[in-house]
Design an enzyme around this catalytic site. Structure first.
Site, PDB file in Angstrom:
ATOM      1  N   THR A   1      45.818  17.115   8.538  1.00  0.00           N
ATOM      2  CA  THR A   1      45.953  17.890   9.771  1.00  0.00           C
ATOM      3  C   THR A   1      46.837  17.129  10.757  1.00  0.00           C
ATOM      4  OG1 THR A   1      43.689  18.582   9.363  1.00  0.00           O
ATOM      5  CG2 THR A   1      44.643  19.213  11.466  1.00  0.00           C
TER       6      THR A   1
ATOM      7  N   SER B   1      54.600  26.788  12.443  1.00  0.00           N
ATOM      8  CA  SER B   1      55.739  26.167  11.772  1.00  0.00           C
ATOM      9  C   SER B   1      56.975  27.060  11.755  1.00  0.00           C
ATOM     10  CB  SER B   1      55.358  25.798  10.334  1.00  0.00           C
ATOM     11  OG  SER B   1      54.204  25.007  10.323  1.00  0.00           O
TER      12      SER B   1
ATOM     13  N   HIS C   1      28.784  18.591   6.187  1.00  0.00           N
ATOM     14  CA  HIS C   1      28.840  18.043   7.542  1.00  0.00           C
ATOM     15  C   HIS C   1      28.194  19.001   8.539  1.00  0.00           C
ATOM     16  CE1 HIS C   1      33.178  19.826   7.867  1.00  0.00           C
ATOM     17  NE2 HIS C   1      32.315  20.704   8.302  1.00  0.00           N
ATOM     18  N   HIS C   2      27.876  20.216   8.099  1.00  0.00           N
ATOM     19  CA  HIS C   2      27.110  21.133   8.953  1.00  0.00           C
ATOM     20  C   HIS C   2      25.613  20.889   8.813  1.00  0.00           C
ATOM     21  CE1 HIS C   2      30.625  23.627   9.923  1.00  0.00           C
ATOM     22  NE2 HIS C   2      31.024  23.310   8.711  1.00  0.00           N
TER      23      HIS C   2
ATOM     24  N   SER D   1      36.957  43.914   0.998  1.00  0.00           N
ATOM     25  CA  SER D   1      38.232  44.153   1.656  1.00  0.00           C
ATOM     26  C   SER D   1      39.077  42.881   1.662  1.00  0.00           C
ATOM     27  CB  SER D   1      37.989  44.648   3.083  1.00  0.00           C
ATOM     28  OG  SER D   1      39.153  44.513   3.842  1.00  0.00           O
ATOM     29  N   SER D   2      38.489  41.747   2.036  1.00  0.00           N
ATOM     30  CA  SER D   2      39.362  40.560   2.085  1.00  0.00           C
ATOM     31  C   SER D   2      39.751  40.085   0.706  1.00  0.00           C
ATOM     32  CB  SER D   2      38.806  39.396   2.898  1.00  0.00           C
ATOM     33  OG  SER D   2      37.520  39.546   3.264  1.00  0.00           O
TER      34      SER D   2
ATOM     35  N   TRP E   1      25.457  34.103  13.140  1.00  0.00           N
ATOM     36  CA  TRP E   1      26.415  34.539  12.120  1.00  0.00           C
ATOM     37  C   TRP E   1      26.219  33.773  10.820  1.00  0.00           C
ATOM     38  CZ3 TRP E   1      30.787  32.304   9.600  1.00  0.00           C
ATOM     39  CH2 TRP E   1      31.019  30.965   9.908  1.00  0.00           C
TER      40      TRP E   1
ATOM     41  N   GLU F   1      35.910  28.780   4.718  1.00  0.00           N
ATOM     42  CA  GLU F   1      36.166  29.930   5.584  1.00  0.00           C
ATOM     43  C   GLU F   1      36.837  29.504   6.894  1.00  0.00           C
ATOM     44  OE1 GLU F   1      35.989  33.134   5.518  1.00  0.00           O
ATOM     45  OE2 GLU F   1      36.081  33.595   7.663  1.00  0.00           O
TER      46      GLU F   1
ATOM     47  N   LYS G   1      50.474  17.491  10.074  1.00  0.00           N
ATOM     48  CA  LYS G   1      51.059  18.729  10.585  1.00  0.00           C
ATOM     49  C   LYS G   1      51.417  18.597  12.062  1.00  0.00           C
ATOM     50  CE  LYS G   1      49.216  21.982   7.389  1.00  0.00           C
ATOM     51  NZ  LYS G   1      50.472  22.705   7.191  1.00  0.00           N
TER      52      LYS G   1
ATOM     53  N   HIS H   1      32.662  26.337   5.116  1.00  0.00           N
ATOM     54  CA  HIS H   1      33.719  25.440   5.540  1.00  0.00           C
ATOM     55  C   HIS H   1      35.107  25.887   5.077  1.00  0.00           C
ATOM     56  CE1 HIS H   1      35.497  22.220   7.646  1.00  0.00           C
ATOM     57  NE2 HIS H   1      36.332  22.175   6.616  1.00  0.00           N
TER      58      HIS H   1
ATOM     59  N   ASP I   1      57.851  45.929  -0.672  1.00  0.00           N
ATOM     60  CA  ASP I   1      56.510  46.266  -0.193  1.00  0.00           C
ATOM     61  C   ASP I   1      55.551  45.261  -0.801  1.00  0.00           C
ATOM     62  OD1 ASP I   1      53.982  47.618   0.428  1.00  0.00           O
ATOM     63  OD2 ASP I   1      55.235  49.360   0.843  1.00  0.00           O
TER      64      ASP I   1
ATOM     65  N   ARG J   1      22.546  25.479  21.856  1.00  0.00           N
ATOM     66  CA  ARG J   1      23.262  26.745  21.690  1.00  0.00           C
ATOM     67  C   ARG J   1      22.287  27.850  21.301  1.00  0.00           C
ATOM     68  NH1 ARG J   1      26.273  26.141  15.756  1.00  0.00           N
ATOM     69  NH2 ARG J   1      26.921  28.269  16.205  1.00  0.00           N
TER      70      ARG J   1
ATOM     71  N   HIS K   1      28.581  39.073  17.878  1.00  0.00           N
ATOM     72  CA  HIS K   1      29.829  38.524  18.424  1.00  0.00           C
ATOM     73  C   HIS K   1      30.503  37.629  17.388  1.00  0.00           C
ATOM     74  CE1 HIS K   1      32.595  36.195  20.926  1.00  0.00           C
ATOM     75  NE2 HIS K   1      31.996  35.091  20.502  1.00  0.00           N
TER      76      HIS K   1
ATOM     77  N   TYR L   1      38.858  27.176   7.290  1.00  0.00           N
ATOM     78  CA  TYR L   1      40.265  26.922   6.986  1.00  0.00           C
ATOM     79  C   TYR L   1      41.017  28.192   6.676  1.00  0.00           C
ATOM     80  CZ  TYR L   1      39.660  22.186   7.965  1.00  0.00           C
ATOM     81  OH  TYR L   1      39.417  21.060   8.671  1.00  0.00           O
TER      82      TYR L   1
END
Ligand code: HEM
Ligand SMILES: [Cu+2]
Lengths: 196, 539
Positions: free
Chosen positions: B341, B281, B315-316, B182-183, B154, B268, B344, B266, B118, B463, B89, B270
């Site tokens: 943040t 925006s 921080h993880h 791909s990315s 994950w 990622e 924004k 991390h 294009d 979890r 998931h 963002y």
């Protein structure tokens, strides 16, 4: 239009260089991490080289408690315990502690002990002149042994640390020593059967 | 200057491109159009549909998780299968739904917003899409292998993914490699397009914010996806080829895995939120009928978030036994991120201040985004406080946090974007009644689903465990009901999208929304197959 193509390829090449560089950086993190931890001692690893002990001044005024904990990794069947659980030492003085091991299996097993010190900073000040963890330890089936560890605490140990713990985890590395066939690793066999 | 030669699909004969208005006559037909297309709009559509299908597949797995957690005790699935569901998931939602959806939006919108005909590298664009379905086929098929699919979360921490994982780990690694390639290709394409193909007069500080945020995201992607590739490669060699990167017995260190993973991980997160900031925006000014407040500060805030995201990863890992100094450093660095943040959120609110607000569906989603994403940011701030993270870590509180930022953040922004630009793509207004049903059902159910997770988390529910103690039962029933309702609500969206793709609905004007500004609103609706072959001049 040809120049547009050119501009594109130039930029693509630069970006690909970044991609390859960052892939390399991912792997470079491994030695960087080790060096960083060696210098700062923050992951609690002690040196795996014997320290030499020469005429160090013993600091009689200070007493530090060193605690020993033992563990065996999952699937490692040995009995493993510290004969001395806790010693009070003066920084600079040489001490020896013993660890008991027994191989309850009928076949030879090679073990590797990995130390870890907590709090991590203390690792830099724990000097081992002799340790069973410097080498792999083979033990024939049914045998037992007493493994010595000789150490002194560096008098430079920061003032706020007066108690630290040394933990040894015993790993079965039989499968890694080439002369033994792979399936003798009891952990691997257990994995195979649970996979089904 | 025209890139006409590049954008023609291989199966169509080179048409004359003199006249702007007959281009839709040359749209290739049939399946080969989609297989061989190099048209940014086609590829955008493919990405978006792929992401939506993955969203439903990943959602189905979430339904399995919530069904199991409906009651305490083991009810429906085996714990090992439960773990496979949480793992796959997560992987599908991150790499299969959110990231491809943003790439799809970039494909559709970036060329139209900067006045380019294009993407810069159309053939590579085709490849970067078409390898994705294979990556996910591999990942999904591993679930049916003997021994099951990946079950280590994950985050694939070693030794769970090395010593304790099944043989299908090789497939997991392979599929992550393909997703990464791909990315990376998609990111390179975005960067080259934005650098080299802006219309004359489109200076950096005139670029629409979606383009800016995607540019910065693309740099994050090429910086950290290779690190992820390195991490999975190390897991592969540790597991199958006897290396000991993460194995203490061989001199490695399992904690190092977490450092490498989160150095990717991390940034990622963002990657999954910066394009959302861009989307919001665009939408907020349109329906406030005012220009965006603080354009330049938005650009700088985005860039500083991206830079800061490289120095907060640990921080993880507050509970891994780091020295006090490191705990403090990562705590303060993390808190620092909430400053840009906050800038924004302030700017969006200031844009609405004294605006002539209307509440069309894209605006509803954008408003929900602003409120709910901020809730997620606040729970993030709580998690950033080292001493309390010892209580929250690995509980449902963390699950609540990242679902607020990802579901009501990233996903809501994607839905807002689809509602906002869909009429431009199809030329018809979507079914507004269905859209409102979709919005309100989603809004209510998503909060029933994720808000109580804060409480069970604070009370100590861990979890990634298929069972829980009795005192959590009532809350979990609510959570599951909210989950099922949220899942069903997405079927309304599916129905709406099918209707829209069949071109049902009222025709719309070129501008579509009264307050919309930007190059994409100046071309006809529906957007012709080829746009801006003669670059517009931006004043
Ligand atoms: C103000 C901004 C934010 C702060 C201060 C923050 C802080 C944190 C912290 C401290 C954790 C670790 C909690 C733990 O495991 O004990 C965490 C987890 C997480 N955050 Fe955030 N966060 C913020 C924004 C975001 C955003 C924008 C996203 C994504 C769009 C995000 C996604 C995640 C995810 C996915 C996790 C859990 C990863 C896992 O363990 O599986 N966060 N956050
Ligand atoms: Cu983070």
């Amino acid at each position: 239009m040809a120049t547009a193509q050119n501009n594109n390829s130039k930029l693509v090449i630069k970006l690909l260089a970044v991609v390859i560089g960052m892939f390399g950086f991912g792997f470079a993190l491994v030695p960087l991490y080790d060096v960083f931890c060696d210098i700062t001692g923050i992951n609690g690893k002690t040196s795996n080289q014997a320290a030499s002990y020469q005429s160090i001044e013993v600091d009689e005024s200070r007493e530090v408690t060193v605690e020993f904990i033992t563990r065996t990794n999952t699937g490692m069947p040995w009995e493993f315990r510290a004969q001395t659980h806790r010693v009070k030492v003066h920084p600079g003085e040489l001490n020896t502690v013993e660890f008991y091991v027994r191989n309850p299996l009928t076949k030879e097993v090679v073990a590797q002990a990995i130390p870890s010190v907590s709090p991590g900073q203390a690792a830099l000040f724990l000097n081992k002149t002799e340790c069973f963890c410097f080498n792999q330890q083979p033990l024939a089936g049914g045998d037992e042994a007493s493994l010595p560890m000789q150490f002194y605490v560096d008098p430079q140990l920061p003032e706020d640390i007066n108690y630290f713990t040394v933990q040894y985890t015993l790993y079965d590395v039989t499968a890694r020593t080439n002369d033994l066939p792979q399936k003798e690793n009891p952990f691997l066999t257990q994995q195979e059967s649970s996979g089904k | 200057m025209s890139k006409a030669n590049d954008v023609i699909s291989p199966d169509s004969a080179a048409p004359e491109h003199d006249d702007h208005h007959d281009h839709h006559d040359h749209i290739p037909k049939g399946i080969t159009r989609w297989l061989f297309t190099t048209n940014h709009k086609d590829i955008g559509t493919l990405y978006l549909w792929f992401a939506f299908i993955m969203f439903l597949v990943g959602g189905a797995m979430a339904m399995v998780i919530r069904a199991e957690l409906f009651q305490p005790g083991l009810q429906i699935v085996e714990p090992d299968f439960f773990n496979q569901m949480t793992t796959v998931h997560g992987l599908i939602m991150v790499f299969g739904a959110v990231m491809p959806a943003f790439t799809g939006l970039a494909n559709w919108l970036v060329p139209m917003m900067i006045g380019a005909p294009d993407m810069a590298l159309p053939r590579m664009n085709n490849w970067s899409f078409w390898i994705l379905p294979f990556a996910f086929l591999i990942l999904l098929s591993s679930l049916f292998m003997e021994g099951g699919g990946p079950n280590f979360g994950w985050t694939f921490y070693a030794p769970l993914s090395t010593t304790y994982s099944g043989d299908s780990t090789a497939l997991f690694v392979f599929s992550v490699h393909i997703m990464g390639i791909s990315s990376i290709m998609g990111a390179i394409n975005v960067i080259v397009t934005i650098f080299n193909m802006r219309a004359p007069g489109m200076t950096w500080m005139k670029m629409p914010l979606f383009v800016w945020t995607w540019l910065i995201t693309a740099f994050l992607l090429i910086a950290v996806m290779p690190v992820l590739a390195g991490a999975v490669t190390m897991v592969l060699t540790d597991k199958f080829f006897g290396t000991s990167f993460f194995d203490a017995a061989g001199g490695g260190d399992p904690v190092m895995f977490q450092h490498i993973f989160w150095f990717f991980g991390h940034p990622e997160v963002y990657i999954m939120i910066l394009p959302a900031f861009g989307i919001i925006s665009h939408i907020v000014p349109t329906f406030s009928r005012k220009p965006l407040f603080g354009y330049a500060s938005m650009v700088y805030a985005t860039a500083s978030i991206a830079l800061l995201s490289f120095i907060v990863w640990a921080h993880h890992m507050f509970t891994t036994g780091m020295p006090l100094f490191a705990e403090m450093f990562f705590m303060f660095a993390t808190m620092l991120i909430s400053v840009p943040t906050g800038v924004k959120v302030f700017n969006w609110v200031a844009t609405m201040w004294r605006g002539a607000l209307t509440f069309e569906v894209p605006m509803l989603f954008a408003l929900a985004f602003i409120v709910l994403f901020t809730i997620g940011g606040l729970s993030g701030l709580m998690l950033a406080i080292t001493p309390v993270d010892f209580q929250y870590h690995d509980t449902y509180f963390v699950v609540a946090h990242f679902h607020y930022v990802l579901v009501t953040g990233a996903i809501f922004s994607i839905m807002a974007a689809v509602y906002y630009w869909l009429p431009k793509w199809t030329g018809k207004m979507f079914d507004i009644t269905l859209a409102k049903w979709h919005f309100w059902c989603s809004l209510i159910s998503v909060n029933v689903l994720f808000f109580p997770m804060h409480f069970v988390g604070l009370a100590g529910m861990p979890r990634r465990i298929p069972d829980y103690s009795l005192q959590f039962a009532d809350f979990n029933q609510w959570i599951s009901l909210g989950g099922f309702a949220f899942g069903l609500s997405q079927l309304i969206f599916l129905a709406l999208l099918i209707k829209a793709c069949r071109k049902q609905g009222e025709p719309v004007s070129d501008q579509v929304w009264e307050g919309a500004h930007g190059l994409e609103w100046e071309i006809p609706s529906p957007a012709p197959y080829h746009t801006f072959e003669t670059p517009p001049v931006v004043k």
